[in-house]
Design a protein around this motif. Structure first.
Motif, mmCIF file in Angstrom:
data_model
loop_
_atom_site.group_PDB
_atom_site.id
_atom_site.type_symbol
_atom_site.label_atom_id
_atom_site.label_comp_id
_atom_site.label_asym_id
_atom_site.label_seq_id
_atom_site.Cartn_x
_atom_site.Cartn_y
_atom_site.Cartn_z
ATOM 1 N N TRP A 164 55.816 47.993 12.731
ATOM 2 C CA TRP A 164 57.163 47.447 12.547
ATOM 3 C C TRP A 164 57.178 45.915 12.594
ATOM 4 N N ARG B 140 44.462 38.149 15.115
ATOM 5 C CA ARG B 140 45.162 38.435 16.379
ATOM 6 C C ARG B 140 44.241 38.203 17.569
ATOM 7 N N ALA B 141 42.988 38.645 17.419
ATOM 8 C CA ALA B 141 42.038 38.470 18.527
ATOM 9 C C ALA B 141 41.721 36.993 18.763
ATOM 10 N N LEU C 167 51.044 38.359 18.713
ATOM 11 C CA LEU C 167 51.208 39.212 19.902
ATOM 12 C C LEU C 167 50.547 38.631 21.169
ATOM 13 N N PRO C 168 49.268 38.220 21.110
ATOM 14 C CA PRO C 168 48.665 37.674 22.338
ATOM 15 C C PRO C 168 49.364 36.404 22.816
ATOM 16 N N ARG D 103 52.549 35.772 22.446
ATOM 17 C CA ARG D 103 53.783 36.237 23.081
ATOM 18 C C ARG D 103 53.492 36.765 24.483
ATOM 19 N N LEU D 104 52.403 37.528 24.594
ATOM 20 C CA LEU D 104 52.045 38.107 25.901
ATOM 21 C C LEU D 104 51.663 37.024 26.906
ATOM 22 N N LEU E 62 47.521 47.668 14.182
ATOM 23 C CA LEU E 62 48.607 46.695 14.036
ATOM 24 C C LEU E 62 49.926 47.392 14.330
ATOM 25 N N LEU E 63 50.903 46.639 14.820
ATOM 26 C CA LEU E 63 52.230 47.221 15.048
ATOM 27 C C LEU E 63 52.883 47.425 13.684
ATOM 28 N N CYS F 185 40.875 38.459 27.395
ATOM 29 C CA CYS F 185 39.958 38.693 26.281
ATOM 30 C C CYS F 185 40.755 39.185 25.083
ATOM 31 N N GLY F 186 40.136 39.140 23.936
ATOM 32 C CA GLY F 186 40.734 39.706 22.728
ATOM 33 C C GLY F 186 39.902 40.902 22.326
ATOM 34 N N MET F 187 40.446 41.733 21.448
ATOM 35 C CA MET F 187 39.670 42.891 21.031
ATOM 36 C C MET F 187 40.002 43.252 19.577
#
Lengths: 250, 290
Positions: free
Chosen positions: A80, A138-139, A89-90, A92-93, A77-78, A68-70
């Motif tokens: 850096w 991102r989600a 990010l998702p 990459r994960l 947010l990161l 899921c996304g959130m």
């Protein structure tokens, strides 16, 4: 049709104080469910349990899509990483190769109206609205079957809030994801949701649910206003939505 | 004219940004040079007050240092000290960072480790040196162990603090997106760890070179410390001061050639967050949104 997200008999407690008990909820594929309730009733805790961030004390969650996304109240947010890397990010994960990530990132950035030059900026260089757009992108990035929204627009000004709500409605219609949208703002719930579920003020079960007339994205302001006025003035379902002081909870 | 491929464009942009960062760092070196010039001026004043025997002039010391650097034997002496300090420092980094990360994730371990660290930092390096000499005899091992023990606590504490004070909200966010514990360590924990770690590494590196010279001097193990001992025995004050200058110059070189560029690379995002403005290459103006 199998549900995209099922919560069954969820119960949770912090330091011996029961926050949630006996919550059962189903979100169907492509459906946006708004979870409303007064402040302090445990909505965010339920969202965190639905996302797998918290393990419930009782009951279980079923997420047949596996991921899921959130979107959180603050964008989270990161600091850096650039907007592009945050959105990726998702991807990459989930092991998407680096060369394939950029095109997907650009596609979801377009969907949330982020400009290509915004993608190389760090969160500190983005405005509050752009940060929240990045969090939404991102989600959406890896096309999850379910997205959880934990009061994501509470801190935004009214105009930006409306724009973000439209963005979520459009994205839900395009990507056909199921969404659980936590809010204590009935106006917001009435604008974006197919179905509104109301939690008990003490977090023990659900008070009930209702379906605003029409479909999200097709309701005009007049219809939303009429629904909210009727709901707050005469529906017992929403009687406690705005009148609870969470500090008085035992 | 053919269009530049996007990948090459991105590469050129990244190279440009990196060059601009290096340029800024070098330009920032002027301030450091001004500070060094101030020290030299005070040194010169001291020399004029106390005389050449007590405190040789900075220019004379520089000449002696340059003369020393002209002989291959001196380079061997410098390399000996830097290798020992470097090996001890690297050992302390490996041990300190890994143990610090583990302790950062386990508050109980951190609570157990804190008194041990207090004991280790409370024992003066000279005491560790005596013990190391008794255990290992004079030589590389003694210097290396003393450096390692001196540098370890500060690195351990920084790594543990970095992990311990990480943003739990980001951890929760990553978990919601399906990050495993290893993902969270790699993507979040280590990045948080770097923030307090770099200042600690700068401190530990300075300490490593100082302790290495001291250990060499007291354990008669050669290196810059050994050369200092010989200068002292010969009452050659300019040579002693020249070796001190060489040791400090070596440390500055190590710090600015290795640590600072690494820190600049990992903290590019901080430039963007500076309150006095965004220090990045100008971006094209954004078209107006509907």
């Amino acid at each position: 049709m199998a549900a995209a997200l099922t919560l069954t008999g969820i119960g949770h407690a912090f330091l011996g104080r029961t926050i949630l008990d006996g919550i059962s909820l189903t979100v169907n594929p492509g459906e946006v469910v708004a979870l409303a309730g007064p402040s302090g009733c445990g909505k965010s805790t339920l969202a965190h349990i639905a996302a797998g961030v918290l393990a419930p004390l009782r009951g279980h969650r079923d997420l047949p899509g596996g991921r899921c996304g959130m979107v959180f109240q603050d964008p989270r947010l990161l600091p850096w990483a650039t907007a592009a890397d945050n959105i990726a990010l998702p991807l990459r994960l989930s092991g998407v190769p680096r060369r394939d990530r950029r095109s997907r990132v650009e596609a979801v950035a377009r969907q949330v109206a982020l400009l290509p030059e915004d993608l190389d900026r760090y969160p500190a260089e983005l405005s509050g609205g752009m940060r929240q757009r990045t969090a939404i992108a991102r989600a959406l990035a890896d096309g999850p079957p379910v997205i959880l929204f934990d009061e994501p627009f509470t801190a935004l000004d009214p105009a930006l809030k409306r724009r973000m709500q439209d963005l979520v409605t459009d994205a839900a219609a395009t990507a056909r994801f199921a969404a659980l949208f936590i809010t204590h703002d009935l106006q917001e719930a009435a604008r974006i949701a197919h179905r509104i579920v109301v939690m008990n003020p003490d977090g023990r079960g659900l008070t009930g649910e209702c379906r605003p007339p029409g479909q999200p994205g097709q309701r005009d302001d007049g219809a939303v206003f009429a629904f909210v006025r009727a709901a707050l003035s005469s529906s017992p379902l929403f009687a406690h939505l705005n009148d609870l002081d969470e500090r008085r909870l035992p | 004219m053919t269009a530049t491929p996007p990948a090459l464009n991105a590469l050129l942009r990244a190279a440009g940004l990196r060059l601009s960062r290096i340029g800024r760092s070098l330009w920032g070196g002027w301030a450091g040079l001004a500070g060094l010039a101030l020290i030299a001026a005070l040194w010169q004043a001291g020399h004029e007050h106390y005389g050449a025997f007590i405190l040789p002039a900075p220019l004379e010391t520089a000449r002696t240092a340059l003369r020393l650097l002209g002989t291959p034997a001196s380079w061997q002496i410098i390399a000996e000290t830097l290798l020992r300090a470097g090996a001890g420092f690297c050992g302390a980094v490996c041990l300190g960072v890994s143990a610090g990360i583990a302790a950062g994730y386990s508050p109980a371990t951190l609570r157990l480790a804190r008194p041990v660290l207090t004991v280790i930092t409370g024992v003066p390096p000279i005491a560790w040196l005596v013990l190391a000499m008794l255990w290992l005899g004079p030589g590389d091992g003694t210097v290396l162990l003393t450096v390692l023990i001196a540098a370890l606590p500060v690195i351990f504490v920084a790594a543990a603090e970095g992990i311990g004070t990480r943003d739990r909200g980001l951890d929760a966010m990553a978990t919601a997106f399906g990050a495993t514990a290893l993902h969270r360590l790699w993507l979040l924990g280590l990045r948080h760890c770097l923030i307090p770690l770099f200042p600690a590494l700068t401190l530990a590196l300075g300490g490593a070179v100082k302790v290495a010279v001291m250990a060499e001097l007291l354990s008669n193990a050669g290196g810059i410390g050994g050369a200092l001992a010989l200068s002292r025995a010969a009452l050659d004050v300019p040579a002693a001061l020249a070796w001190v200058v060489i040791a400090v110059a070596s440390l500055i070189t190590l710090e600015y050639a290795v640590l600072r560029p690494l820190q600049a690379e990992t903290e590019v995002w901080r430039d963007a967050a500076r309150p006095w403005g965004v220090r990045r290459a100008a971006l094209p103006p954004a078209p107006s949104r509907p």
